[in-house]
Design a protein around this motif. Structure first.
Motif, PDB file in Angstrom:
ATOM      1  N   ILE A 112      -2.233   1.227  21.566  1.00 48.62           N
ATOM      2  CA  ILE A 112      -3.075   2.383  22.199  1.00 48.62           C
ATOM      3  C   ILE A 112      -4.722   1.721  21.932  1.00 48.62           C
ATOM      4  O   ILE A 112      -4.468   1.585  20.187  1.00 48.62           O
ATOM      5  CB  ILE A 112      -2.380   3.674  21.740  1.00 48.62           C
ATOM      6  N   PRO A 113      -5.683   1.804  22.678  1.00 54.54           N
ATOM      7  CA  PRO A 113      -6.655   1.198  22.353  1.00 54.54           C
ATOM      8  C   PRO A 113      -7.185   2.114  21.048  1.00 54.54           C
ATOM      9  O   PRO A 113      -7.485   3.432  20.964  1.00 54.54           O
ATOM     10  CB  PRO A 113      -7.680   1.924  23.629  1.00 54.54           C
ATOM     11  N   ARG A 114      -7.894   1.661  19.665  1.00 55.60           N
ATOM     12  CA  ARG A 114      -8.785   2.147  19.281  1.00 55.60           C
ATOM     13  C   ARG A 114      -9.154   2.938  18.998  1.00 55.60           C
ATOM     14  O   ARG A 114      -9.537   3.899  18.567  1.00 55.60           O
ATOM     15  CB  ARG A 114      -9.267   0.807  17.555  1.00 55.60           C
ATOM     16  N   ALA A 115     -10.566   3.131  20.151  1.00 57.02           N
ATOM     17  CA  ALA A 115     -11.633   4.090  20.099  1.00 57.02           C
ATOM     18  C   ALA A 115     -10.524   5.220  20.443  1.00 57.02           C
ATOM     19  O   ALA A 115     -11.479   6.144  20.109  1.00 57.02           O
ATOM     20  CB  ALA A 115     -12.102   3.429  21.419  1.00 57.02           C
ATOM     21  N   ALA A 116      -9.439   5.309  21.525  1.00 54.88           N
ATOM     22  CA  ALA A 116      -9.244   6.911  21.623  1.00 54.88           C
ATOM     23  C   ALA A 116      -8.448   6.935  19.660  1.00 54.88           C
ATOM     24  O   ALA A 116      -8.434   8.283  19.840  1.00 54.88           O
ATOM     25  CB  ALA A 116      -7.496   6.446  22.355  1.00 54.88           C
ATOM     26  N   ILE A 117      -7.749   5.629  18.917  1.00 58.98           N
ATOM     27  CA  ILE A 117      -7.150   6.772  17.818  1.00 58.98           C
ATOM     28  C   ILE A 117      -8.180   7.235  17.306  1.00 58.98           C
ATOM     29  O   ILE A 117      -8.343   8.022  16.458  1.00 58.98           O
ATOM     30  CB  ILE A 117      -6.123   5.410  17.020  1.00 58.98           C
ATOM     31  N   ASN A 118      -9.431   6.358  16.992  1.00 56.09           N
ATOM     32  CA  ASN A 118     -10.511   6.910  16.401  1.00 56.09           C
ATOM     33  C   ASN A 118     -11.240   7.977  16.750  1.00 56.09           C
ATOM     34  O   ASN A 118     -11.624   8.711  15.661  1.00 56.09           O
ATOM     35  CB  ASN A 118     -11.722   5.216  16.573  1.00 56.09           C
ATOM     36  N   LYS A 119     -11.014   8.105  17.864  1.00 53.67           N
ATOM     37  CA  LYS A 119     -11.725   9.330  18.531  1.00 53.67           C
ATOM     38  C   LYS A 119     -10.597  10.522  18.202  1.00 53.67           C
ATOM     39  O   LYS A 119     -11.602  11.670  17.150  1.00 53.67           O
ATOM     40  CB  LYS A 119     -12.187   9.942  20.251  1.00 53.67           C
ATOM     41  N   MET A 120      -9.596  10.470  18.016  1.00 58.03           N
ATOM     42  CA  MET A 120      -8.801  11.369  18.354  1.00 58.03           C
ATOM     43  C   MET A 120      -8.757  12.041  15.894  1.00 58.03           C
ATOM     44  O   MET A 120      -8.917  12.953  16.214  1.00 58.03           O
ATOM     45  CB  MET A 120      -7.662  10.909  18.546  1.00 58.03           C
TER      46      MET A 120
ATOM     47  N   LEU B   1      -9.998  15.326  11.584  1.00 56.79           N
ATOM     48  CA  LEU B   1     -10.204  15.304  10.816  1.00 56.79           C
ATOM     49  C   LEU B   1     -11.823  14.823  10.395  1.00 56.79           C
ATOM     50  O   LEU B   1     -12.442  14.293   9.910  1.00 56.79           O
ATOM     51  CB  LEU B   1      -9.445  14.442  10.157  1.00 56.79           C
ATOM     52  N   PRO B   2     -12.741  15.933  11.130  1.00 58.10           N
ATOM     53  CA  PRO B   2     -14.387  15.750  11.129  1.00 58.10           C
ATOM     54  C   PRO B   2     -14.554  14.771   9.796  1.00 58.10           C
ATOM     55  O   PRO B   2     -15.760  14.242   9.650  1.00 58.10           O
ATOM     56  CB  PRO B   2     -15.018  16.803  11.877  1.00 58.10           C
ATOM     57  N   ASN B   3     -14.284  15.805   8.468  1.00 54.03           N
ATOM     58  CA  ASN B   3     -14.919  15.983   7.313  1.00 54.03           C
ATOM     59  C   ASN B   3     -14.190  15.013   6.147  1.00 54.03           C
ATOM     60  O   ASN B   3     -14.445  14.276   4.663  1.00 54.03           O
ATOM     61  CB  ASN B   3     -15.067  17.348   6.375  1.00 54.03           C
ATOM     62  N   VAL B   4     -13.097  13.673   6.727  1.00 54.19           N
ATOM     63  CA  VAL B   4     -12.135  13.000   5.885  1.00 54.19           C
ATOM     64  C   VAL B   4     -12.472  11.724   6.427  1.00 54.19           C
ATOM     65  O   VAL B   4     -12.441  10.940   7.522  1.00 54.19           O
ATOM     66  CB  VAL B   4     -10.984  13.041   5.952  1.00 54.19           C
ATOM     67  N   ARG B   5     -12.544  10.796   5.874  1.00 54.59           N
ATOM     68  CA  ARG B   5     -13.096   9.116   5.150  1.00 54.59           C
ATOM     69  C   ARG B   5     -11.271   8.883   5.963  1.00 54.59           C
ATOM     70  O   ARG B   5     -10.589   9.003   4.786  1.00 54.59           O
ATOM     71  CB  ARG B   5     -13.288   8.804   4.506  1.00 54.59           C
ATOM     72  N   VAL B   6     -10.899   7.874   6.737  1.00 56.23           N
ATOM     73  CA  VAL B   6      -9.441   7.409   6.909  1.00 56.23           C
ATOM     74  C   VAL B   6      -9.584   6.283   6.872  1.00 56.23           C
ATOM     75  O   VAL B   6     -10.236   5.478   7.669  1.00 56.23           O
ATOM     76  CB  VAL B   6      -9.157   7.983   7.902  1.00 56.23           C
TER      77      VAL B   6
ATOM     78  N   LEU C  52      -1.165   2.123  10.936  1.00 54.25           N
ATOM     79  CA  LEU C  52      -0.612   2.790  10.912  1.00 54.25           C
ATOM     80  C   LEU C  52      -0.311   3.730  12.069  1.00 54.25           C
ATOM     81  O   LEU C  52       0.680   4.435  12.321  1.00 54.25           O
ATOM     82  CB  LEU C  52      -0.732   3.665   9.558  1.00 54.25           C
ATOM     83  N   VAL C  53      -1.072   4.274  12.273  1.00 55.59           N
ATOM     84  CA  VAL C  53      -1.584   5.860  12.803  1.00 55.59           C
ATOM     85  C   VAL C  53      -1.169   4.604  14.718  1.00 55.59           C
ATOM     86  O   VAL C  53      -0.584   5.635  15.159  1.00 55.59           O
ATOM     87  CB  VAL C  53      -2.539   6.549  13.209  1.00 55.59           C
ATOM     88  N   VAL C  54      -2.057   4.035  14.318  1.00 56.78           N
ATOM     89  CA  VAL C  54      -2.241   3.488  16.141  1.00 56.78           C
ATOM     90  C   VAL C  54      -0.724   2.636  16.641  1.00 56.78           C
ATOM     91  O   VAL C  54       0.249   2.615  17.051  1.00 56.78           O
ATOM     92  CB  VAL C  54      -2.839   1.426  16.299  1.00 56.78           C
ATOM     93  N   ASN C  55       0.049   2.013  15.324  1.00 60.96           N
ATOM     94  CA  ASN C  55       1.271   1.424  15.799  1.00 60.96           C
ATOM     95  C   ASN C  55       2.509   2.734  15.850  1.00 60.96           C
ATOM     96  O   ASN C  55       3.619   2.645  16.013  1.00 60.96           O
ATOM     97  CB  ASN C  55       1.753   0.566  13.882  1.00 60.96           C
ATOM     98  N   CYS C  56       2.438   3.873  14.947  1.00 60.91           N
ATOM     99  CA  CYS C  56       3.255   5.138  15.179  1.00 60.91           C
ATOM    100  C   CYS C  56       3.246   5.598  16.267  1.00 60.91           C
ATOM    101  O   CYS C  56       4.088   5.695  16.861  1.00 60.91           O
ATOM    102  CB  CYS C  56       3.270   6.661  14.269  1.00 60.91           C
ATOM    103  N   CYS C  57       1.883   5.557  16.876  1.00 57.08           N
ATOM    104  CA  CYS C  57       1.848   6.350  18.196  1.00 57.08           C
ATOM    105  C   CYS C  57       2.580   5.109  19.401  1.00 57.08           C
ATOM    106  O   CYS C  57       2.956   5.845  20.489  1.00 57.08           O
ATOM    107  CB  CYS C  57       0.106   6.210  18.426  1.00 57.08           C
TER     108      CYS C  57
END
Length: 77
Positions: free
Chosen positions: A13-21, A26-31, A38-43
């Motif tokens: 999945i495009p990283r930009a889509a994951i970063n936006k999601m 989680l607007p106030n959390v640094r990931v 990991l989120v990209v791989n799971c999706c």
């Protein structure tokens, strides 16, 4: 991003889509980047699983195109 080799394992999945999601969810959390990866791989794995199961259902019903009904009828547990 797909490579020219045609290997399904190279599709993600495009990283930009994951970063936006992540940013919208989680607007106030640094990931960390590792967590984003990991989120990209799971999706990617989830989509691969759903599409494979939907394809089997499609083939059993003698259809050539996966329809929304095939995806809905996937039995994931």
């Amino acid at each position: 991003m797909a490579s020219s080799s045609g290997n399904d394992d190279d599709l993600t999945i495009p990283r930009a889509a994951i970063n936006k999601m992540i940013k919208e969810t989680l607007p106030n959390v640094r990931v960390a980047n590792d967590a984003r990866e990991l989120v990209v791989n799971c999706c990617t794995e989830f989509i691969h699983l759903i599409s494979s199961e939907a394809n089997e259902i499609c083939n059993k019903s003698d259809k050539k195109t996966i329809s929304p009904e095939h995806v809905i009828n996937v039995d994931c547990y």
